[in-house]
Design an enzyme around this catalytic site. Sequence first.
Site, PDB file in Angstrom:
ATOM      1  N   GLY A 260       0.834  -1.209   0.000  1.00  0.00           N
ATOM      2  CA  GLY A 260       0.000   0.000   0.000  1.00  0.00           C
ATOM      3  C   GLY A 260       0.861   1.248   0.000  1.00  0.00           C
TER       4      GLY A 260
ATOM      5  N   SER B  78      -5.584  -0.722  13.746  1.00  0.00           N
ATOM      6  CA  SER B  78      -6.303   0.522  14.049  1.00  0.00           C
ATOM      7  C   SER B  78      -6.917   0.413  15.443  1.00  0.00           C
ATOM      8  CB  SER B  78      -7.417   0.730  13.030  1.00  0.00           C
ATOM      9  OG  SER B  78      -8.262   1.792  13.440  1.00  0.00           O
TER      10      SER B  78
ATOM     11  N   TYR C 120     -14.856  -3.254   8.652  1.00  0.00           N
ATOM     12  CA  TYR C 120     -13.516  -2.682   8.829  1.00  0.00           C
ATOM     13  C   TYR C 120     -13.007  -2.930  10.258  1.00  0.00           C
ATOM     14  CZ  TYR C 120      -9.688   0.644   9.163  1.00  0.00           C
ATOM     15  OH  TYR C 120      -8.447   1.211   9.367  1.00  0.00           O
TER      16      TYR C 120
HETATM   17  N1  LIG Z   1      -5.877   7.059   7.864  1.00  0.00           N
HETATM   18  C1  LIG Z   1      -6.170   6.719   9.122  1.00  0.00           C
HETATM   19  O1  LIG Z   1      -6.655   7.540   9.925  1.00  0.00           O
HETATM   20  C2  LIG Z   1      -5.906   5.328   9.618  1.00  0.00           C
HETATM   21  C3  LIG Z   1      -6.190   5.025  10.956  1.00  0.00           C
HETATM   22  C4  LIG Z   1      -5.930   3.724  11.431  1.00  0.00           C
HETATM   23  C5  LIG Z   1      -5.400   2.780  10.577  1.00  0.00           C
HETATM   24  N2  LIG Z   1      -5.146   3.084   9.275  1.00  0.00           N
HETATM   25  C6  LIG Z   1      -4.596   2.029   8.408  1.00  0.00           C
HETATM   26  O2  LIG Z   1      -3.461   2.539   7.729  1.00  0.00           O
HETATM   27  C7  LIG Z   1      -3.239   1.781   6.534  1.00  0.00           C
HETATM   28  C8  LIG Z   1      -2.898   2.737   5.393  1.00  0.00           C
HETATM   29  O3  LIG Z   1      -3.984   3.587   5.160  1.00  0.00           O
HETATM   30  P1  LIG Z   1      -3.862   5.121   4.729  1.00  0.00           P
HETATM   31  O4  LIG Z   1      -4.533   5.912   5.768  1.00  0.00           O
HETATM   32  O5  LIG Z   1      -2.474   5.476   4.321  1.00  0.00           O
HETATM   33  O6  LIG Z   1      -4.863   5.125   3.469  1.00  0.00           O
HETATM   34  P2  LIG Z   1      -4.672   5.298   1.884  1.00  0.00           P
HETATM   35  O7  LIG Z   1      -4.010   6.602   1.582  1.00  0.00           O
HETATM   36  O8  LIG Z   1      -6.031   5.047   1.332  1.00  0.00           O
HETATM   37  O9  LIG Z   1      -3.685   4.108   1.489  1.00  0.00           O
HETATM   38  C9  LIG Z   1      -4.130   2.795   1.378  1.00  0.00           C
HETATM   39  C10 LIG Z   1      -3.158   2.023   0.528  1.00  0.00           C
HETATM   40  O10 LIG Z   1      -3.622   0.670   0.422  1.00  0.00           O
HETATM   41  C11 LIG Z   1      -3.664   0.304  -0.950  1.00  0.00           C
HETATM   42  N3  LIG Z   1      -4.672  -0.710  -1.228  1.00  0.00           N
HETATM   43  C12 LIG Z   1      -5.980  -0.696  -0.922  1.00  0.00           C
HETATM   44  N4  LIG Z   1      -6.569  -1.807  -1.385  1.00  0.00           N
HETATM   45  C13 LIG Z   1      -5.613  -2.551  -1.998  1.00  0.00           C
HETATM   46  C14 LIG Z   1      -5.585  -3.794  -2.681  1.00  0.00           C
HETATM   47  N5  LIG Z   1      -6.697  -4.513  -2.888  1.00  0.00           N
HETATM   48  N6  LIG Z   1      -4.423  -4.249  -3.179  1.00  0.00           N
HETATM   49  C15 LIG Z   1      -3.285  -3.508  -3.041  1.00  0.00           C
HETATM   50  N7  LIG Z   1      -3.236  -2.329  -2.405  1.00  0.00           N
HETATM   51  C16 LIG Z   1      -4.399  -1.851  -1.901  1.00  0.00           C
HETATM   52  C17 LIG Z   1      -3.978   1.619  -1.664  1.00  0.00           C
HETATM   53  O11 LIG Z   1      -3.641   1.497  -3.028  1.00  0.00           O
HETATM   54  P3  LIG Z   1      -4.379   2.367  -4.199  1.00  0.00           P
HETATM   55  O12 LIG Z   1      -3.555   3.582  -4.390  1.00  0.00           O
HETATM   56  O13 LIG Z   1      -4.316   1.438  -5.373  1.00  0.00           O
HETATM   57  O14 LIG Z   1      -5.783   2.650  -3.737  1.00  0.00           O
HETATM   58  C18 LIG Z   1      -3.062   2.575  -0.899  1.00  0.00           C
HETATM   59  O15 LIG Z   1      -1.739   2.464  -1.344  1.00  0.00           O
HETATM   60  C19 LIG Z   1      -4.500   0.935   6.331  1.00  0.00           C
HETATM   61  O16 LIG Z   1      -4.221  -0.394   6.709  1.00  0.00           O
HETATM   62  C20 LIG Z   1      -5.519   1.552   7.301  1.00  0.00           C
HETATM   63  O17 LIG Z   1      -6.439   0.592   7.773  1.00  0.00           O
HETATM   64  C21 LIG Z   1      -5.376   4.340   8.771  1.00  0.00           C
END
Ligand SMILES: NC(=O)c1ccc[n+]([C@@H]2O[C@H](COP(=O)([O-])OP(=O)(O)OC[C@H]3O[C@@H](n4cnc5c(N)ncnc54)[C@H](OP(=O)(O)O)[C@@H]3O)[C@@H](O)[C@H]2O)c1
Length: 284
Positions: free
Chosen positions: A13, A142, A167
Amino acid sequence: MNNLHGKVCIVTGSTSGIGLVTAKELSKMGATTVLVARDEVRGKAALIEVTEYSKNDSVDLMICDFSLQSSIVTFTEAFKSKYERLDILVNNAGMMSNERIETDSGIELTFAVNHLGYFITSNLLLDMLIDTPASRIVNVASDLHLNGKIDPNNLMHKHDYHGFTAYCDSKLANLLFTYKMADILQGSDTTINAVHPGVIKTKFGIVDRNSNRSFPMGRVSPEDGAKAQIYLSVSPKVHDVSGKYFNEMCMERSSAMSYDEELADVLWQKSIDYIAQNKSLIRG
Ligand SMILES: NC(=O)c1ccc[n+]([C@@H]2O[C@H](COP(=O)([O-])OP(=O)(O)OC[C@H]3O[C@@H](n4cnc5c(N)ncnc54)[C@H](OP(=O)(O)O)[C@@H]3O)[C@@H](O)[C@H]2O)c1
């Protein structure tokens, strides 16, 4: 600044959000950094961004859609044939979906990407991790796992799907997986931990892409939000810590259900049952 020269890292990701920042920082510390993306165009853009930021040419791109088990097998096999070591695996790719969608193997998408993605990738790369001295697995979970209530007989949420619930359950699954895998890894030199990175302003959970309205409404920048997973990936302070949950940089207890060993065993077995390929490579 840690020196990661000679080390090989995978960040899943890594096209956006905290995954992209993590890849940039690990690369800047000198690691050979393998970006994993499902989309080649976004992956190539990330490759350029990481290389330019880190001034390190050892950045690679591998393609994997974590919703497709065949894609995980192809990616992990390509990785194993190209590299001889794996020092840091950051399982970070994650999503949330308002609609109930099934993958090509009939698995609910959130469970497939957020849980089976981490589970299968880690297991298929486990021998290599164990063979690499002081290797680390970091699972991006999370604090929403606190709302998770896994029912092993309803993992697919066939009749009661709600995106937020699915989720939260998937993030609880990250913890159950982390703790059981830590037990399996006892006696090895490989650690595994889970982290809540904070509530961060990323593309995560965009509900309405036109208005960019998102959930959660993060305020923290991805640069700050990535700090905890970078800390767990490289800091000497946690070199021998395994099977723990970190709320940002603080070690904390996670929900009571996350420590239910019976539930962890059932989830592990059911996860194996959902796997179509390379089942024999899974431990436990
Ligand atoms: N943002 C928050 O507040 C928060 C809080 C707690 C936990 N998290 C966790 O942090 C992690 C990263 O999230 P983020 O906040 O950085 O969000 P993000 O900007 O949406 O990044 C998510 C990443 O996952 C990739 N992805 C999603 N589905 C996929 C698939 N089927 N196959 C391959 N790659 C895939 C996306 O690729 P694409 O570019 O192709 O979409 C993107 O690179 C996640 O596990 C999320 O649950 C986030």
